[in-house]
Design an enzyme around this catalytic site. Structure first.
Site, short mmCIF file in Angstrom:
data_model
loop_
_atom_site.label_atom_id
_atom_site.label_comp_id
_atom_site.label_asym_id
_atom_site.label_seq_id
_atom_site.Cartn_x
_atom_site.Cartn_y
_atom_site.Cartn_z
N HIS A 2 5.30 -8.45 -0.26
CA HIS A 2 6.29 -7.79 -1.11
C HIS A 2 7.70 -7.86 -0.54
O HIS A 2 8.66 -7.48 -1.21
CB HIS A 2 5.87 -6.33 -1.39
CG HIS A 2 6.16 -5.37 -0.29
ND1 HIS A 2 5.22 -4.98 0.64
CD2 HIS A 2 7.28 -4.69 0.03
CE1 HIS A 2 5.74 -4.11 1.48
NE2 HIS A 2 7.00 -3.92 1.13
N SER A 25 8.70 -2.06 6.12
CA SER A 25 7.74 -2.94 5.46
C SER A 25 7.65 -4.29 6.17
O SER A 25 8.66 -4.84 6.62
CB SER A 25 8.15 -3.18 4.01
OG SER A 25 7.94 -2.04 3.23
N GLY A 26 6.44 -4.81 6.24
CA GLY A 26 6.22 -6.10 6.86
C GLY A 26 6.03 -6.06 8.36
O GLY A 26 5.55 -7.01 8.96
N GLY A 34 12.22 -0.27 4.77
CA GLY A 34 12.81 -1.10 5.82
C GLY A 34 11.83 -1.40 6.93
O GLY A 34 12.03 -2.35 7.69
N ASP A 50 -1.31 -8.11 0.45
CA ASP A 50 0.12 -7.98 0.71
C ASP A 50 0.42 -8.60 2.08
O ASP A 50 0.66 -7.90 3.07
CB ASP A 50 0.52 -6.51 0.67
CG ASP A 50 2.03 -6.31 0.69
OD1 ASP A 50 2.76 -7.31 0.58
OD2 ASP A 50 2.47 -5.15 0.82
#
Length: 267
Positions: free
Chosen positions: A73, A216-217, A214, A121
């Site tokens: 995402h 995320s990942g 922020g 994801d």
């Protein structure tokens, strides 16, 4: 016993995986704290070009000299991305920091933004060239395929995400202790219920500490029995209206569920 793997074909030389030169201060991100500089040397900042200015959008994890793991995402079609490695403070110029363009970005073929809770994801970014490993840039280890973290395992989320709900992103890399919540608990109706799948891992949920926009990942960092650190999760989602809410732990893509995909894509 927690065992961790590496992509042996591209991790070589004096630097292995998951053993930072500068040990994390983990005696005991929202409710987090500044990390010891460069103690999570696999943490990267994924940045996009907005009218000539590079802006942080997500975190990620260096897993070899050529590959970075992040969330699907985090990737938008048509944007130009770069990867910042060896960073602690996103604002300051830092010795040893490296900025790399991307040779390829591969999003899991079964990922769909319309079905965020259906898992997958995960994305891999191939750097434009292999990065030189150093005291401030080195890969995290990867877990065995199918490995399940035990309930209450002490893991750490790291990132430059918002320091409180609706607040600014952090300048300095943050870390926060997030104990793992097993699937049986996290899938209860008053927790995440049907929205969490067995290809995800939950951590936190005390209403005080969590990941946030922020982050995320970025990685869920867990330490193996041999002392090395592995990336067991990729920050995927949380409660949109609040970054720290009771019984709504941060939900991560469970890396061990995608080891075959990682191997096939990066080979």
């Amino acid at each position: 016993m927690m065992r961790l793997l590496i992509l042996a074909v591209v991790v070589a030389g004096a630097y292995g995986c998951g053993n930072p030169t500068f040990s994390p201060g983990v005696n005991r991100v929202v409710g987090g704290e500044d990390v010891r500089p460069h103690s999570w040397p696999w943490q990267i900042s994924l940045q996009y070009n907005r009218e000539g200015e590079w802006r942080h959008t997500c975190g990620g994890t260096l897993i070899s000299q050529e590959w970075v793991l992040t969330a699907a995402h985090c990737i938008s079609t048509g944007k130009e991305y770069r990867v910042a490695l060896g960073k602690h403070n996103l604002i300051e110029a830092e010795e040893g920091a490296v900025f790399m363009g991307t040779a390829d970005i591969i999003v899991h073929e079964k990922w769909s933004l319309m079905f965020l809770f259906s898992s997958n994801d995960i994305a891999l970014i191939k750097l434009e060239s292999p990065v030189d490993l150093s005291d401030t840039i080195m890969p995290a280890c990867l877990p065995d395929a199918g490995f399940i973290l035990p309930h209450n395992e002490a893991c750490f989320v790291t990132g430059w995400g918002r320091i409180y709900t609706g607040g600014p992103i952090a300048d300095n890399l943050q870390q926060a202790l997030l104990p793992v919540v097993d699937f049986t608990t996290c899938s209860k109706p008053d927790w995440w219920g049907f929205m969490v799948r067995d290809t995800m891992v939950c951590a936190g949920g005390d209403g005080i500490v969590s990941g946030c926009n922020g982050d995320s990942g970025g990685p869920l960092n867990c330490q193996g029995s041999d002392g090395s650190w592995g990336v067991h999760g990729i920050v995927s989602f949380g409660l949109g209206l609040s970054c720290n809410y009771l019984k709504k732990p941060t939900v991560f893509t469970q890396v061990s569920s995608y080891m075959d995909w990682i191997s096939s894509v990066s080979s």
